[in-house]
Design a protein around this motif. Structure first.
Motif, PDB file in Angstrom:
ATOM      1  N   ALA A 193      27.794  30.268 -26.072  1.00 31.26           N
ATOM      2  CA  ALA A 193      27.504  29.211 -27.047  1.00 31.26           C
ATOM      3  C   ALA A 193      28.714  28.304 -27.228  1.00 31.26           C
ATOM      4  CB  ALA A 193      27.096  29.828 -28.385  1.00 31.26           C
ATOM      5  N   ALA A 194      29.920  28.893 -27.224  1.00 29.76           N
ATOM      6  CA  ALA A 194      31.136  28.103 -27.399  1.00 29.76           C
ATOM      7  C   ALA A 194      31.377  27.187 -26.202  1.00 29.76           C
ATOM      8  CB  ALA A 194      32.333  29.035 -27.597  1.00 29.76           C
ATOM      9  N   VAL A 195      31.057  27.662 -25.001  1.00 30.35           N
ATOM     10  CA  VAL A 195      31.212  26.837 -23.800  1.00 30.35           C
ATOM     11  C   VAL A 195      30.285  25.629 -23.859  1.00 30.35           C
ATOM     12  CG1 VAL A 195      30.656  26.773 -21.327  1.00 30.35           C
ATOM     13  CG2 VAL A 195      32.109  28.587 -22.211  1.00 30.35           C
ATOM     14  N   ILE A 196      29.035  25.867 -24.278  1.00 25.26           N
ATOM     15  CA  ILE A 196      28.065  24.780 -24.365  1.00 25.26           C
ATOM     16  C   ILE A 196      28.472  23.775 -25.436  1.00 25.26           C
ATOM     17  CG2 ILE A 196      25.665  24.224 -24.952  1.00 25.26           C
ATOM     18  CD1 ILE A 196      24.960  27.025 -23.756  1.00 25.26           C
ATOM     19  N   GLU A 197      28.864  24.295 -26.602  1.00 25.76           N
ATOM     20  CA  GLU A 197      29.247  23.411 -27.704  1.00 25.76           C
ATOM     21  C   GLU A 197      30.487  22.595 -27.361  1.00 25.76           C
ATOM     22  OE1 GLU A 197      30.469  23.727 -32.448  1.00 25.76           O
ATOM     23  OE2 GLU A 197      29.713  25.483 -31.372  1.00 25.76           O
ATOM     24  N   ALA A 249      23.787  21.620 -20.600  1.00 24.75           N
ATOM     25  CA  ALA A 249      24.620  20.902 -21.563  1.00 24.75           C
ATOM     26  C   ALA A 249      26.089  21.185 -21.311  1.00 24.75           C
ATOM     27  CB  ALA A 249      24.253  21.307 -22.994  1.00 24.75           C
ATOM     28  N   ALA A 250      26.398  22.289 -20.627  1.00 21.80           N
ATOM     29  CA  ALA A 250      27.777  22.627 -20.306  1.00 21.80           C
ATOM     30  C   ALA A 250      28.093  22.144 -18.900  1.00 21.80           C
ATOM     31  CB  ALA A 250      28.001  24.130 -20.416  1.00 21.80           C
ATOM     32  N   ALA A 251      29.360  21.844 -18.661  1.00 15.32           N
ATOM     33  CA  ALA A 251      29.755  21.344 -17.348  1.00 15.32           C
ATOM     34  C   ALA A 251      29.878  22.463 -16.336  1.00 15.32           C
ATOM     35  CB  ALA A 251      31.089  20.596 -17.462  1.00 15.32           C
ATOM     36  N   CYS A 252      29.969  23.728 -16.801  1.00 18.80           N
ATOM     37  CA  CYS A 252      30.114  24.837 -15.867  1.00 18.80           C
ATOM     38  C   CYS A 252      28.804  25.611 -15.766  1.00 18.80           C
ATOM     39  CB  CYS A 252      31.231  25.783 -16.319  1.00 18.80           C
ATOM     40  SG  CYS A 252      30.881  26.653 -17.847  1.00 18.80           S
TER      41      CYS A 252
END
Length: 217
Positions: A63-67, A36-39
């Motif tokens: 979690a913050a990166v994914i959100e 779900a995250a770009a990284c």
């Protein structure tokens, strides 16, 4: 300041709430695909100092990166962004992380010395708000560009995880009914994997529980 967001709820309660929400939807947070995250799933680090975050901060920032669908695992405080010649974009909301440590008060150290006993330590928790470099503008390229490492082969991931846990020196106890970190006993407990459980799923709760242990960010 306007761009910061201070969540006064316990960071531990926040992460626990996220995990429970995932479980209620029938997903295992520690094995859910992170596409779900770009990284990629790398360790979050402070962009200014290069220091990697640890403990519960890793879960909070992942979690913050994914959100936020960020492309970087690098973070800065508001002041660090300004000191680097950039700024946090207006309207961006920060992520609250914590720094946990122990210290011995001076009077307690003196009493312990007089009474010929070990001094008692106090635990303290400090909060900080950080922003992903994707939320900033005007930063130098060396702060925003992340060097991509070659992915670890599937066959090497489990041995590497075992080596990491052995090197960390943590007291890991296998055979309990659930995975958790015990602050009182300072140990990590994980259930024994069943024959039907894959190695990667079996080792994931151990890494997750170990990651929630105390330590500086």
């Amino acid at each position: 300041m306007g761009v910061g967001h201070e969540n006064r709820a316990s960071p531990y309660a926040e992460v626990t709430g996220r995990v429970i929400a995932e479980l209620e939807q029938g997903r295992l947070p520690w094995v859910q695909p992170r596409d779900a995250a770009a990284c990629g799933c790398a360790m979050p680090a402070n962009a200014a100092t290069g220091r990697r975050y640890s403990g519960i901060n890793v879960l909070i920032l992942w979690a913050a990166v994914i959100e936020g669908r960020h492309v970087s695992q690098r973070w800065l405080t508001f002041r660090q962004a300004q000191a680097a010649g950039g700024s946090v974009r207006r309207g961006e909301r920060g992520t609250t992380i914590c720094y946990a440590d122990r210290f011995t008060p001076k009077d307690e150290a003196e009493r312990a010395r007089d009474e010929d006993r070990e001094a008692r330590q106090l635990v303290f928790l400090k909060r900080f708000t950080v922003f992903n470099v994707d939320q900033c503008e005007g930063l130098s390229e060396w702060l925003t560009v992340t060097k991509q490492r070659a992915p670890v082969a599937e066959a090497d991931r489990i041995p590497a995880a075992h080596a990491l846990m052995e090197a960390c020196g943590a007291d890991i106890r296998i055979g309990s009914g659930e995975a958790y970190y015990s602050p009182a006993g300072d140990y990590v407990a994980v259930p024994r994997s069943s024959p039907s459980t894959t190695a990667s799923i079996g080792i994931a709760p151990c890494c997750t529980s170990w990651g929630t242990g105390p330590g500086p960010p």
